[in-house]
Design a protein around this motif. Sequence first.
Motif, PDB file in Angstrom:
ATOM      1  N   MET A  63      61.651 -19.164  17.014  1.00 53.47           N
ATOM      2  CA  MET A  63      61.916 -19.292  18.449  1.00 53.47           C
ATOM      3  C   MET A  63      62.944 -19.966  19.519  1.00 53.47           C
ATOM      4  O   MET A  63      64.173 -19.866  19.605  1.00 53.47           O
ATOM      5  CB  MET A  63      60.921 -17.817  19.280  1.00 53.47           C
ATOM      6  CG  MET A  63      61.471 -16.752  19.861  1.00 53.47           C
ATOM      7  SD  MET A  63      62.187 -16.089  18.878  1.00 53.47           S
ATOM      8  CE  MET A  63      63.333 -14.335  20.457  1.00 53.47           C
ATOM      9  N   SER A  64      61.818 -21.170  19.649  1.00 62.04           N
ATOM     10  CA  SER A  64      62.620 -21.965  20.163  1.00 62.04           C
ATOM     11  C   SER A  64      63.772 -22.451  19.887  1.00 62.04           C
ATOM     12  O   SER A  64      64.706 -23.264  20.364  1.00 62.04           O
ATOM     13  CB  SER A  64      61.865 -22.786  21.059  1.00 62.04           C
ATOM     14  OG  SER A  64      60.508 -23.717  19.676  1.00 62.04           O
TER      15      SER A  64
ATOM     16  N   VAL B 105      66.211 -20.050  20.259  1.00 61.11           N
ATOM     17  CA  VAL B 105      66.910 -20.136  21.488  1.00 61.11           C
ATOM     18  C   VAL B 105      68.182 -21.333  21.911  1.00 61.11           C
ATOM     19  O   VAL B 105      68.538 -21.041  22.681  1.00 61.11           O
ATOM     20  CB  VAL B 105      65.428 -20.104  22.427  1.00 61.11           C
ATOM     21  CG1 VAL B 105      66.668 -20.657  24.344  1.00 61.11           C
ATOM     22  CG2 VAL B 105      65.118 -18.791  22.478  1.00 61.11           C
TER      23      VAL B 105
ATOM     24  N   ARG C 151      67.908 -17.824  27.094  1.00 61.76           N
ATOM     25  CA  ARG C 151      66.408 -17.676  26.335  1.00 61.76           C
ATOM     26  C   ARG C 151      65.843 -15.948  26.545  1.00 61.76           C
ATOM     27  O   ARG C 151      66.162 -15.415  25.497  1.00 61.76           O
ATOM     28  CB  ARG C 151      65.923 -18.301  27.449  1.00 61.76           C
ATOM     29  CG  ARG C 151      63.765 -18.448  26.466  1.00 61.76           C
ATOM     30  CD  ARG C 151      63.334 -19.091  27.717  1.00 61.76           C
ATOM     31  NE  ARG C 151      61.464 -18.854  27.542  1.00 61.76           N
ATOM     32  CZ  ARG C 151      61.304 -19.764  26.106  1.00 61.76           C
ATOM     33  NH1 ARG C 151      61.852 -20.432  25.772  1.00 61.76           N
ATOM     34  NH2 ARG C 151      60.138 -19.324  25.483  1.00 61.76           N
ATOM     35  N   ALA C 152      66.417 -15.106  26.805  1.00 62.77           N
ATOM     36  CA  ALA C 152      65.552 -14.050  27.793  1.00 62.77           C
ATOM     37  C   ALA C 152      66.986 -12.722  26.741  1.00 62.77           C
ATOM     38  O   ALA C 152      66.158 -11.591  26.113  1.00 62.77           O
ATOM     39  CB  ALA C 152      65.697 -12.753  28.967  1.00 62.77           C
TER      40      ALA C 152
ATOM     41  N   TYR D 100      65.384 -13.417  22.677  1.00 61.23           N
ATOM     42  CA  TYR D 100      64.224 -12.220  22.563  1.00 61.23           C
ATOM     43  C   TYR D 100      64.290 -11.038  22.411  1.00 61.23           C
ATOM     44  O   TYR D 100      63.439 -10.410  21.452  1.00 61.23           O
ATOM     45  CB  TYR D 100      63.447 -12.683  24.119  1.00 61.23           C
ATOM     46  CG  TYR D 100      62.114 -13.996  23.531  1.00 61.23           C
ATOM     47  CD1 TYR D 100      62.627 -14.997  23.951  1.00 61.23           C
ATOM     48  CD2 TYR D 100      61.075 -14.261  23.102  1.00 61.23           C
ATOM     49  CE1 TYR D 100      61.991 -16.188  23.603  1.00 61.23           C
ATOM     50  CE2 TYR D 100      60.393 -14.987  22.953  1.00 61.23           C
ATOM     51  CZ  TYR D 100      61.249 -16.432  23.079  1.00 61.23           C
ATOM     52  OH  TYR D 100      59.865 -17.201  23.039  1.00 61.23           O
ATOM     53  N   ARG D 101      65.774 -10.441  23.564  1.00 67.31           N
ATOM     54  CA  ARG D 101      65.842  -8.980  23.636  1.00 67.31           C
ATOM     55  C   ARG D 101      66.062  -8.869  21.673  1.00 67.31           C
ATOM     56  O   ARG D 101      65.951  -7.552  21.398  1.00 67.31           O
ATOM     57  CB  ARG D 101      66.699  -8.647  24.874  1.00 67.31           C
ATOM     58  CG  ARG D 101      65.394  -8.085  25.953  1.00 67.31           C
ATOM     59  CD  ARG D 101      66.663  -7.076  26.714  1.00 67.31           C
ATOM     60  NE  ARG D 101      67.778  -8.104  27.229  1.00 67.31           N
ATOM     61  CZ  ARG D 101      67.828  -8.621  28.026  1.00 67.31           C
ATOM     62  NH1 ARG D 101      66.541  -9.628  28.969  1.00 67.31           N
ATOM     63  NH2 ARG D 101      69.114  -9.093  28.105  1.00 67.31           N
TER      64      ARG D 101
ATOM     65  N   LYS E 274      63.804  -9.132  19.046  1.00 62.65           N
ATOM     66  CA  LYS E 274      63.697  -7.629  19.350  1.00 62.65           C
ATOM     67  C   LYS E 274      63.425  -6.609  18.412  1.00 62.65           C
ATOM     68  O   LYS E 274      62.862  -6.041  17.512  1.00 62.65           O
ATOM     69  CB  LYS E 274      62.529  -7.391  20.636  1.00 62.65           C
ATOM     70  CG  LYS E 274      61.929  -6.074  20.975  1.00 62.65           C
ATOM     71  CD  LYS E 274      60.742  -6.330  21.243  1.00 62.65           C
ATOM     72  CE  LYS E 274      59.897  -5.008  20.927  1.00 62.65           C
ATOM     73  NZ  LYS E 274      60.317  -3.820  20.351  1.00 62.65           N
TER      74      LYS E 274
END
Length: 140
Positions: A38-39, A42, A51-52, A55-56, A59
């Motif tokens: 993930m990092s 990002v 970043r947010a 993540y969305r 998901k």
Amino acid sequence: VNNQTNDLKSILKSANQSLTSSRQLVFNSLKLHDPLSMSELVKLCLNEVDRATVYRVIKLYEDLGIVQRVPVGWKYKLELSEKFSHHHHHLTCLNCSKIIDITPPENIELDIMRLAKDYGFEVRSHQIEISGVCKDCVKK
Ligand SMILES: [Zn+2]
Ligand SMILES: [Zn+2]
């Protein structure tokens, strides 16, 4: 527009979603690289997507089966699901967490089907993760 983008669009459409530029960027980043944490993902997207948002998108992609997790110890990395890549297995280095894609010989694939069938089980998918130490780390 290539086939994969069309496939991506139609999966999104079936969930009443559209292909935004950030969704396209996340998809392309995963397509062009080995499995990413993930990092790492990002970091790759940071110039264009925060970043947010990454993540969305992940998901959503996991919910829709566009992205799958590759276990690395108790953590995981992300890659496109087999809808977008050929069937493969992974060798994961416990030292540097590099992940190497391997195409399994056909007899392994058939053995898995046979084994499951012995249990009256109908296989839809399988993952095989092999962990160890890669050749660069063995040398050190
Ligand atoms: Zn290694
Ligand atoms: Zn397999």
